[in-house]
Design an enzyme around this catalytic site. Structure first.
Site, PDB file in Angstrom:
ATOM      1  N   ASP A  14     -57.380   3.286 -43.760  1.00 41.21           N
ATOM      2  CA  ASP A  14     -58.772   2.853 -43.927  1.00 41.21           C
ATOM      3  C   ASP A  14     -58.910   1.588 -44.778  1.00 41.21           C
ATOM      4  O   ASP A  14     -59.910   1.394 -45.456  1.00 41.21           O
ATOM      5  CB  ASP A  14     -59.634   3.973 -44.555  1.00 41.21           C
ATOM      6  N   GLY A  16     -59.267  -1.332 -43.685  1.00 39.65           N
ATOM      7  CA  GLY A  16     -60.030  -2.377 -42.984  1.00 39.65           C
ATOM      8  C   GLY A  16     -59.125  -3.202 -42.078  1.00 39.65           C
ATOM      9  O   GLY A  16     -59.398  -4.372 -41.800  1.00 39.65           O
ATOM     10  N   LYS A  17     -58.061  -2.565 -41.594  1.00 36.59           N
ATOM     11  CA  LYS A  17     -57.107  -3.267 -40.720  1.00 36.59           C
ATOM     12  C   LYS A  17     -57.764  -3.741 -39.437  1.00 36.59           C
ATOM     13  O   LYS A  17     -57.456  -4.807 -38.928  1.00 36.59           O
ATOM     14  CB  LYS A  17     -55.938  -2.331 -40.331  1.00 36.59           C
ATOM     15  N   GLY A  41     -58.714   5.656 -36.935  1.00 37.26           N
ATOM     16  CA  GLY A  41     -60.074   5.280 -36.581  1.00 37.26           C
ATOM     17  C   GLY A  41     -60.311   3.869 -37.065  1.00 37.26           C
ATOM     18  O   GLY A  41     -60.389   3.632 -38.261  1.00 37.26           O
ATOM     19  N   HIS A  42     -60.338   2.924 -36.136  1.00 38.69           N
ATOM     20  CA  HIS A  42     -60.538   1.536 -36.536  1.00 38.69           C
ATOM     21  C   HIS A  42     -61.970   1.122 -36.234  1.00 38.69           C
ATOM     22  O   HIS A  42     -62.374   1.070 -35.079  1.00 38.69           O
ATOM     23  CB  HIS A  42     -59.551   0.618 -35.814  1.00 38.69           C
ATOM     24  N   GLN A 222     -53.003   4.298 -40.012  1.00 36.58           N
ATOM     25  CA  GLN A 222     -52.860   4.945 -41.325  1.00 36.58           C
ATOM     26  C   GLN A 222     -52.348   3.909 -42.352  1.00 36.58           C
ATOM     27  O   GLN A 222     -52.666   2.751 -42.222  1.00 36.58           O
ATOM     28  CB  GLN A 222     -51.945   6.181 -41.269  1.00 36.58           C
ATOM     29  N   THR A 237     -48.992  11.768 -43.203  1.00 39.03           N
ATOM     30  CA  THR A 237     -49.046  12.006 -41.762  1.00 39.03           C
ATOM     31  C   THR A 237     -47.606  12.170 -41.257  1.00 39.03           C
ATOM     32  O   THR A 237     -46.663  12.097 -42.045  1.00 39.03           O
ATOM     33  CB  THR A 237     -49.845  10.889 -41.044  1.00 39.03           C
ATOM     34  N   THR A 298     -62.773   8.867 -38.292  1.00 38.11           N
ATOM     35  CA  THR A 298     -62.380   9.867 -37.299  1.00 38.11           C
ATOM     36  C   THR A 298     -63.065  11.207 -37.545  1.00 38.11           C
ATOM     37  O   THR A 298     -63.574  11.835 -36.630  1.00 38.11           O
ATOM     38  CB  THR A 298     -60.837  10.061 -37.335  1.00 38.11           C
ATOM     39  N   SER A 394     -61.375 -10.409 -47.417  1.00 35.55           N
ATOM     40  CA  SER A 394     -62.513 -10.035 -46.590  1.00 35.55           C
ATOM     41  C   SER A 394     -63.721  -9.765 -47.496  1.00 35.55           C
ATOM     42  O   SER A 394     -63.630  -9.019 -48.464  1.00 35.55           O
ATOM     43  CB  SER A 394     -62.131  -8.802 -45.775  1.00 35.55           C
TER      44      SER A 394
HETATM   45  P1  IMP Z   1     -52.782  14.009 -39.750  1.00 34.37           P
HETATM   46  O1  IMP Z   1     -52.351  12.600 -39.500  1.00 34.37           O
HETATM   47  O2  IMP Z   1     -53.993  14.404 -38.970  1.00 34.37           O
HETATM   48  O3  IMP Z   1     -51.656  14.991 -39.642  1.00 34.37           O
HETATM   49  O4  IMP Z   1     -53.247  14.104 -41.287  1.00 34.37           O
HETATM   50  C1  IMP Z   1     -52.341  13.986 -42.389  1.00 34.37           C
HETATM   51  C2  IMP Z   1     -52.984  13.193 -43.522  1.00 34.37           C
HETATM   52  O5  IMP Z   1     -53.170  11.843 -43.129  1.00 34.37           O
HETATM   53  C3  IMP Z   1     -54.367  13.694 -43.940  1.00 34.37           C
HETATM   54  O6  IMP Z   1     -54.503  13.537 -45.347  1.00 34.37           O
HETATM   55  C4  IMP Z   1     -55.319  12.761 -43.222  1.00 34.37           C
HETATM   56  O7  IMP Z   1     -56.563  12.660 -43.870  1.00 34.37           O
HETATM   57  C5  IMP Z   1     -54.537  11.461 -43.294  1.00 34.37           C
HETATM   58  N1  IMP Z   1     -54.876  10.527 -42.198  1.00 34.37           N
HETATM   59  C6  IMP Z   1     -54.489  10.583 -40.908  1.00 34.37           C
HETATM   60  N2  IMP Z   1     -54.973   9.543 -40.219  1.00 34.37           N
HETATM   61  C7  IMP Z   1     -55.677   8.808 -41.093  1.00 34.37           C
HETATM   62  C8  IMP Z   1     -56.377   7.560 -40.982  1.00 34.37           C
HETATM   63  O8  IMP Z   1     -56.447   6.910 -39.941  1.00 34.37           O
HETATM   64  N3  IMP Z   1     -56.964   7.119 -42.121  1.00 34.37           N
HETATM   65  C9  IMP Z   1     -56.873   7.778 -43.308  1.00 34.37           C
HETATM   66  N4  IMP Z   1     -56.202   8.914 -43.455  1.00 34.37           N
HETATM   67  C10 IMP Z   1     -55.612   9.423 -42.367  1.00 34.37           C
END
Ligand code: IMP
Length: 405
Positions: A14, A16-17, A41-42, A222, A237, A298, A394
């Protein structure tokens, strides 16, 4: 010679990529994703219209840019279908410029059930998208791959084996309902049109593009602190979000990555559970959350907010061989009386350096010398500490609210 660039997050995602990828996309031949899935989620704002992309590389908004999903990504066909339909309705074409690796491991509905039920017990705070269980099956060499959709008998055999195993976990270990195997086969086959249109040997395509000297952009999802090896394990993740993931997730050697652009917010946020040493719980946290609109793109979950951790940032720069640093959301800090940054850890607690806030607007500034002096000093301090220059800043969500140095 064309330069290939990698953009990745240096914190917990998150950063801001999306905005930076979007800005750089128009100059490249293709934008490629190499890890993660639809947990990303971009959020991108174009002409005042906000779009959230979960799976599709951000380059899709530029009609002449190719988009590629590499073998390192775990793929939900349901999410992909939904995202393509939504974007096509908004007038965006995927025709002949969108390619997905036949080696992508698929995320099945049973992965999502396992992820959700486990997270109730293990409390990682996952996005509940089935990411962890899908990567588990990939590593255990029992995953269904995108290319398998083209061979119905093979698909049937593999699903029967895999989902029987998932059902045993769900029923015997977690006391949940099993999935119907026949329904799942039908559902997967209902996405055959995605296979027909987009499934390909993406490594072969990358080889051709590299040989033809086409500039490429590799888009990370991520962030570094969520990396399965280098993050805040086990609160991470399940993929390598760091620079090494590009080579394995696309099948392209490291010498083809010329520029590594690391993105960090001017402060820090985290969604989900896990350590966050500079986290704030006071009015400053509220102000960061409100001014920065810190809610997950997301899951809609509120993000935890805190000060920038320069010790972690410096390490992330090393982990990824960052060549160019980009600082985002500087304008979010505009109204603070004082701003802190972590410069050391003592007995597991952060040691802060305190700056006077600039208490004036940096929003939309496009020239470094036009920033409030105290904001310039904040940035200069960060650069000196991390020993890396900040080449993009930015100052707002729109494409044009950017300082390039
Ligand atoms: P998973 O990727 O759904 O398995 O989640 C594992 C961890 O990564 C959790 O703490 C999520 O909140 C975090 N996470 C997964 N994708 C994102 C992302 O795009 N942005 C921020 N945190 C993420």
């Amino acid at each position: 010679m064309a330069l290939n660039s990698l953009i990745l997050g240096l914190q917990w995602g998150d950063e801001g990529k999306g905005k930076i990828v979007d800005a750089l996309s128009k100059e490249v031949h293709a934008v490629c994703r190499f890890q993660g899935g639809h947990n990303a989620g971009h959020t991108i704002k174009v002409n005042g219209h906000q779009t959230v992309l979960h799976l599709t590389p951000s380059g899709i908004l530029h009609p002449n840019v190719n988009c590629l999903i590499g073998n390192g990504v775990v793929l939900s066909l349901e999410a992909l279908d939904k995202e393509i339909k939504g974007l096509e309705e908004a007038g965006i074409s995927f025709d002949k410029r969108f390619f997905v690796s036949s080696s992508c491991a698929l995320i099945l509905p049973s992965h999502i059930s396992i992820d959700k039920v486990r997270d109730k017990k293990e409390s990682i705070g996952t996005t509940g998208r089935g990411i962890g269980p899908a990567y588990e099956d990939k590593i255990a060499r029992r995953a269904i791959r995108f290319g398998d959709i083209g061979n119905e008998q093979l698909l049937r055999d593999k699903i029967e084996l895999l989902v029987s195993y998932h059902n045993r976990l769900l029923v015997e270990l977690y006391n949940e309902d099993p999935h119907n195997i026949e329904d799942m086969i039908k559902e997967l086959l209902s996405y055959k049109h995605l296979y027909d249109k987009y499934c390909t040997d993406t490594q072969d395509l990358l080889y051709k593009w590299v040989k033809a000297d086409k500039p490429l952009l590799f888009e990370g999802a991520q962030g570094t602190l969520l990396d399965i090896d280098h993050g805040t394990y086990p609160f991470v993740t399940s993929s390598n979000t760091t620079a090494g993931g590009v080579s394995t997730g696309l099948g392209l050697g490291p010498k083809y990555i010329d520029k590594i652009i690391g993105i960090s917010k001017a402060y820090a946020t985290r969604v989900g559970e896990g350590p966050f040493l500079t986290e704030l719980f006071d009015d400053n946290a509220k102000m960061l959350a409100e001014r920065g609109r810190e809610f997950g793109a997301t899951t809609g979950r509120p993000r935890r907010c805190g000060w920038l951790d320069l010790v972690a940032l410096k390490k992330a720069i090393f982990t990824n061989s960052v060549t160019d640093l980009c600082l985002t959301k500087l304008d979010v800090m505009d109204e603070f009386k004082s701003i802190e940054v972590c410069v050391d850890y003592k007995d597991n607690a952060p040691v802060f350096k305190i700056f006077d806030g600039w208490e004036s607007s940096s929003e939309g500034v496009t020239d470094f010398s036009k920033l409030p002096i105290k904001a310039q000093e904040y940035i200069n301090f960060i650069e000196d500490f991390i020993e890396c220059s900040i080449s993009i800043i930015s100052t707002g969500p729109s494409r044009d609210q950017t300082i390039t140095r």
